[in-house]
Design a protein around this motif. Structure first.
Motif, PDB file in Angstrom:
ATOM      1  N   THR A  66      17.651 -12.824  -8.359  1.00  0.00           N
ATOM      2  CA  THR A  66      17.927 -11.428  -8.711  1.00  0.00           C
ATOM      3  C   THR A  66      16.701 -10.522  -8.607  1.00  0.00           C
ATOM      4  O   THR A  66      16.792  -9.327  -8.883  1.00  0.00           O
ATOM      5  N   GLY A  67      15.553 -11.095  -8.213  1.00  0.00           N
ATOM      6  CA  GLY A  67      14.412 -10.253  -7.885  1.00  0.00           C
ATOM      7  C   GLY A  67      14.643  -9.581  -6.545  1.00  0.00           C
ATOM      8  O   GLY A  67      15.563  -9.932  -5.799  1.00  0.00           O
ATOM      9  N   TYR A  68      13.800  -8.626  -6.208  1.00  0.00           N
ATOM     10  CA  TYR A  68      13.996  -7.904  -4.955  1.00  0.00           C
ATOM     11  C   TYR A  68      13.902  -8.820  -3.739  1.00  0.00           C
ATOM     12  O   TYR A  68      14.723  -8.749  -2.824  1.00  0.00           O
ATOM     13  N   ALA A  69      12.891  -9.697  -3.704  1.00  0.00           N
ATOM     14  CA  ALA A  69      12.771 -10.609  -2.560  1.00  0.00           C
ATOM     15  C   ALA A  69      13.898 -11.631  -2.568  1.00  0.00           C
ATOM     16  O   ALA A  69      14.390 -12.042  -1.507  1.00  0.00           O
ATOM     17  N   GLY A  70      14.334 -12.049  -3.766  1.00  0.00           N
ATOM     18  CA  GLY A  70      15.414 -13.032  -3.853  1.00  0.00           C
ATOM     19  C   GLY A  70      16.717 -12.501  -3.297  1.00  0.00           C
ATOM     20  O   GLY A  70      17.397 -13.177  -2.506  1.00  0.00           O
ATOM     21  N   GLY A  81       5.530   0.465  -0.485  1.00  0.00           N
ATOM     22  CA  GLY A  81       6.627   0.977  -1.272  1.00  0.00           C
ATOM     23  C   GLY A  81       6.693   0.304  -2.635  1.00  0.00           C
ATOM     24  O   GLY A  81       6.083  -0.742  -2.878  1.00  0.00           O
ATOM     25  N   VAL A  82       7.468   0.887  -3.523  1.00  0.00           N
ATOM     26  CA  VAL A  82       7.488   0.467  -4.926  1.00  0.00           C
ATOM     27  C   VAL A  82       8.081  -0.926  -5.113  1.00  0.00           C
ATOM     28  O   VAL A  82       7.759  -1.613  -6.086  1.00  0.00           O
ATOM     29  N   THR A  83       8.923  -1.391  -4.203  1.00  0.00           N
ATOM     30  CA  THR A  83       9.498  -2.734  -4.349  1.00  0.00           C
ATOM     31  C   THR A  83       8.430  -3.819  -4.337  1.00  0.00           C
ATOM     32  O   THR A  83       8.662  -4.920  -4.828  1.00  0.00           O
ATOM     33  N   GLY A  84       7.257  -3.508  -3.797  1.00  0.00           N
ATOM     34  CA  GLY A  84       6.175  -4.485  -3.792  1.00  0.00           C
ATOM     35  C   GLY A  84       5.728  -4.885  -5.182  1.00  0.00           C
ATOM     36  O   GLY A  84       5.137  -5.957  -5.379  1.00  0.00           O
ATOM     37  N   LEU A 109       3.111   4.008  -2.550  1.00  0.00           N
ATOM     38  CA  LEU A 109       3.887   5.097  -1.962  1.00  0.00           C
ATOM     39  C   LEU A 109       5.173   5.317  -2.757  1.00  0.00           C
ATOM     40  O   LEU A 109       5.792   4.344  -3.203  1.00  0.00           O
ATOM     41  N   PRO A 110       5.621   6.549  -2.925  1.00  0.00           N
ATOM     42  CA  PRO A 110       6.875   6.808  -3.630  1.00  0.00           C
ATOM     43  C   PRO A 110       8.099   6.613  -2.726  1.00  0.00           C
ATOM     44  O   PRO A 110       8.926   7.513  -2.536  1.00  0.00           O
ATOM     45  N   VAL A 111       8.194   5.431  -2.121  1.00  0.00           N
ATOM     46  CA  VAL A 111       9.346   5.038  -1.304  1.00  0.00           C
ATOM     47  C   VAL A 111       9.753   3.638  -1.742  1.00  0.00           C
ATOM     48  O   VAL A 111       8.979   2.923  -2.391  1.00  0.00           O
ATOM     49  N   ASN A 112      10.952   3.226  -1.389  1.00  0.00           N
ATOM     50  CA  ASN A 112      11.434   1.913  -1.820  1.00  0.00           C
ATOM     51  C   ASN A 112      10.729   0.759  -1.119  1.00  0.00           C
ATOM     52  O   ASN A 112      10.335  -0.217  -1.757  1.00  0.00           O
ATOM     53  N   ARG A 113      10.605   0.841   0.197  1.00  0.00           N
ATOM     54  CA  ARG A 113      10.114  -0.323   0.939  1.00  0.00           C
ATOM     55  C   ARG A 113       9.247   0.101   2.109  1.00  0.00           C
ATOM     56  O   ARG A 113       9.337   1.210   2.609  1.00  0.00           O
ATOM     57  N   GLY A 114       8.417  -0.850   2.555  1.00  0.00           N
ATOM     58  CA  GLY A 114       7.561  -0.627   3.706  1.00  0.00           C
ATOM     59  C   GLY A 114       6.094  -0.708   3.347  1.00  0.00           C
ATOM     60  O   GLY A 114       5.695  -0.412   2.212  1.00  0.00           O
ATOM     61  N   ILE A 115       5.289  -1.150   4.319  1.00  0.00           N
ATOM     62  CA  ILE A 115       3.829  -1.152   4.183  1.00  0.00           C
ATOM     63  C   ILE A 115       3.239  -0.569   5.456  1.00  0.00           C
ATOM     64  O   ILE A 115       3.656  -0.914   6.562  1.00  0.00           O
ATOM     65  N   LEU A 126     -12.748   1.198  16.065  1.00  0.00           N
ATOM     66  CA  LEU A 126     -11.338   0.921  16.333  1.00  0.00           C
ATOM     67  C   LEU A 126     -10.563   1.155  15.042  1.00  0.00           C
ATOM     68  O   LEU A 126     -10.969   0.690  13.968  1.00  0.00           O
ATOM     69  N   ILE A 127      -9.450   1.872  15.153  1.00  0.00           N
ATOM     70  CA  ILE A 127      -8.556   2.095  14.019  1.00  0.00           C
ATOM     71  C   ILE A 127      -7.214   1.463  14.374  1.00  0.00           C
ATOM     72  O   ILE A 127      -6.598   1.808  15.386  1.00  0.00           O
ATOM     73  N   ILE A 128      -6.797   0.509  13.553  1.00  0.00           N
ATOM     74  CA  ILE A 128      -5.550  -0.225  13.780  1.00  0.00           C
ATOM     75  C   ILE A 128      -4.559   0.194  12.704  1.00  0.00           C
ATOM     76  O   ILE A 128      -4.885   0.197  11.517  1.00  0.00           O
ATOM     77  N   VAL A 129      -3.346   0.531  13.119  1.00  0.00           N
ATOM     78  CA  VAL A 129      -2.287   0.837  12.162  1.00  0.00           C
ATOM     79  C   VAL A 129      -1.196  -0.222  12.325  1.00  0.00           C
ATOM     80  O   VAL A 129      -0.694  -0.458  13.420  1.00  0.00           O
ATOM     81  N   SER A 130      -0.871  -0.880  11.222  1.00  0.00           N
ATOM     82  CA  SER A 130       0.111  -1.962  11.219  1.00  0.00           C
ATOM     83  C   SER A 130       1.195  -1.639  10.207  1.00  0.00           C
ATOM     84  O   SER A 130       0.885  -1.309   9.055  1.00  0.00           O
ATOM     85  N   ALA A 131       2.459  -1.715  10.618  1.00  0.00           N
ATOM     86  CA  ALA A 131       3.568  -1.372   9.726  1.00  0.00           C
ATOM     87  C   ALA A 131       4.579  -2.504   9.673  1.00  0.00           C
ATOM     88  O   ALA A 131       4.965  -3.064  10.711  1.00  0.00           O
ATOM     89  N   ILE A 132       4.996  -2.856   8.456  1.00  0.00           N
ATOM     90  CA  ILE A 132       6.046  -3.862   8.255  1.00  0.00           C
ATOM     91  C   ILE A 132       6.960  -3.392   7.128  1.00  0.00           C
ATOM     92  O   ILE A 132       6.616  -2.496   6.359  1.00  0.00           O
ATOM     93  N   ASP A 133       8.117  -4.037   7.030  1.00  0.00           N
ATOM     94  CA  ASP A 133       8.940  -3.918   5.834  1.00  0.00           C
ATOM     95  C   ASP A 133       8.447  -4.985   4.862  1.00  0.00           C
ATOM     96  O   ASP A 133       8.512  -6.178   5.145  1.00  0.00           O
ATOM     97  N   ASN A 134       7.943  -4.561   3.713  1.00  0.00           N
ATOM     98  CA  ASN A 134       7.355  -5.527   2.779  1.00  0.00           C
ATOM     99  C   ASN A 134       8.365  -6.525   2.241  1.00  0.00           C
ATOM    100  O   ASN A 134       7.998  -7.646   1.863  1.00  0.00           O
ATOM    101  N   MET A 135       9.646  -6.175   2.224  1.00  0.00           N
ATOM    102  CA  MET A 135      10.669  -7.082   1.725  1.00  0.00           C
ATOM    103  C   MET A 135      11.192  -8.036   2.796  1.00  0.00           C
ATOM    104  O   MET A 135      11.796  -9.064   2.478  1.00  0.00           O
ATOM    105  N   VAL A 136      10.952  -7.723   4.071  1.00  0.00           N
ATOM    106  CA  VAL A 136      11.460  -8.576   5.153  1.00  0.00           C
ATOM    107  C   VAL A 136      10.291  -9.324   5.777  1.00  0.00           C
ATOM    108  O   VAL A 136       9.997 -10.458   5.383  1.00  0.00           O
ATOM    109  N   LYS A 137       9.572  -8.722   6.718  1.00  0.00           N
ATOM    110  CA  LYS A 137       8.439  -9.430   7.311  1.00  0.00           C
ATOM    111  C   LYS A 137       7.385  -9.780   6.272  1.00  0.00           C
ATOM    112  O   LYS A 137       6.675 -10.785   6.397  1.00  0.00           O
ATOM    113  N   GLY A 138       7.312  -8.987   5.199  1.00  0.00           N
ATOM    114  CA  GLY A 138       6.351  -9.268   4.142  1.00  0.00           C
ATOM    115  C   GLY A 138       6.837 -10.233   3.091  1.00  0.00           C
ATOM    116  O   GLY A 138       6.081 -10.572   2.178  1.00  0.00           O
TER     117      GLY A 138
END
Length: 347
Positions: A12-16, A181-184, A237-243, A307-319
């Motif tokens: 019942t946790g977010y990742a679960g 995002g806050v789900t983290g 970040l004030p969003v649900n998900r993502g990094i 060099l500036i690298i920007v990497s984006a994932i969904d913290n609940m899926v790929k993360g």
């Protein structure tokens, strides 16, 4: 092959619940049992109405999950999974820990950053830490336990791996600025993630002392062959998900943008879940939400040779859940992307 019976502890946790959402679409998996200390005896759909008629399973106890399953996913706070993993291994089951108990190779790091020790040191010899794109060769018949990587370390390691391996960067200049995002923070309530405090707000937290720091440094040190130290600052970040991780480093004078871009394109050309974006594009969490993708964009400050690298994932899926299922596929000899073909939404 017959259906893999998968159980989820901490369902019942977010990742679960994200594990359940994705596994419901996995062609080779049947969810065998789910547990929750807080909601034992209730149906999952009572806790998450979105699961009504999709997963109405009743939440049971941890031992039942272990008994009924071939593979157990544990989505629990650190310090709780070592004992459960031991029970699973004794019964010949596979165990994937989405927490921190099996992430760090050195017990001293675990003691320093988490304040706990390894109670069963032999058990850790049966485990491996695995970001599939970087470590899939670690998974073999000896491995019964996988330490599933943290969300920040995943975005950072995938963003940095090609240039770190190349020797073309001054690793002493690494500065990592990540936003999540806050789900983290998990499903538990806290003042920081209370709606009036996080909505329309943006700030760093745990500056230079976040517990993912030793995990980040461990992976980068392995990739480079030298001890790496980083400055790591996460933000909420004030969003649900993502990094989104924005990573800064100085290149050696011999490096040039074309060479660096070639490194990345070659490193990830056969990787289903890593997308190196074209020049002029910038990785954006909106474009990876609900998917197992990691988007990487490369940017060059020629004035400062950085060099500036920007990497984006969904913290609940790929993360978290997606990567755990990717690791499960490897454990059971399935094609790595099975059940993970979710496309990100267009908006």
């Amino acid at each position: 092959m017959s259906q893999i019976k998968a159980g989820i502890i901490g369902a019942t946790g977010y990742a679960g619940v994200e594990l359940i959402r994705i596994l419901l679409g996995h062609p080779d998996v049947t969810i065998s049992a789910i547990s929750s200390v807080s909601f034992e005896g209730k149906a999952l759909s009572e806790v998450y109405p979105s699961m009504y008629q999709l997963c109405d399973m009743v939440l049971t106890d941890e031992d039942t999950v272990i008994e009924r399953s071939d593979v157990i996913f544990a989505s629990l706070p650190h310090g709780l999974c070592e004992k459960l993993a031991g029970k699973a291994v004794e019964k010949g089951k596979k165990f994937i820990d989405l927490g921190a108990d099996f992430r760090l190779a050195e017990e001293a790091d675990y003691q320093e950053w988490y304040g706990l020790s390894y109670n069963d040191k032999e058990l850790h010899q049966k485990s491996c830490y695995c970001i599939p794109e970087l470590h899939r060769e670690r998974i073999n018949n000896r491995i019964s336990i996988i330490g599933n990587p943290g969300c920040y370390p995943t975005s950072i390691a995938l963003g940095l791996a090609p240039v770190v391996r190349s020797g073309l960067a001054d690793l002493s200049t690494l500065v990592i600025d990540s936003k999540s995002g806050v789900t983290g923070a998990g499903r538990g309530l806290s003042q920081t993630t209370h709606y009036p405090d996080c909505n329309e707000a943006f700030s760093p937290y745990k500056t230079a002392c976040h517990r993912h720091t030793p995990e980040i440094e461990q992976t980068l040190s392995e990739l480079s062959g030298e001890k790496v130290r980083v400055t790591f600052v996460p933000h909420l970040l004030p969003v649900n998900r993502g990094i989104v991780s924005t990573i800064y480093l100085t290149l050696n004078e011999a490096a040039d943008p074309e060479q660096i871009r070639s490194l990345y394109e070659k490193a990830y050309q056969d990787e289903k879940f890593v997308r190196v974006l074209k020049d002029g594009s910038t990785a954006n969490l909106r474009n990876v939400k609900y998917s197992n993708y990691c988007d990487i964009s490369l940017h060059f400050d020629l004035r400062t040779n950085r060099l500036i690298i920007v990497s984006a994932i969904d913290n609940m899926v790929k993360g978290a859940a997606g990567q755990a299922i990717q690791n499960m596929n490897l454990l059971f000899g399935l094609p790595e992307g099975t059940g993970l073909g979710m496309a990100p939404p267009a908006f």
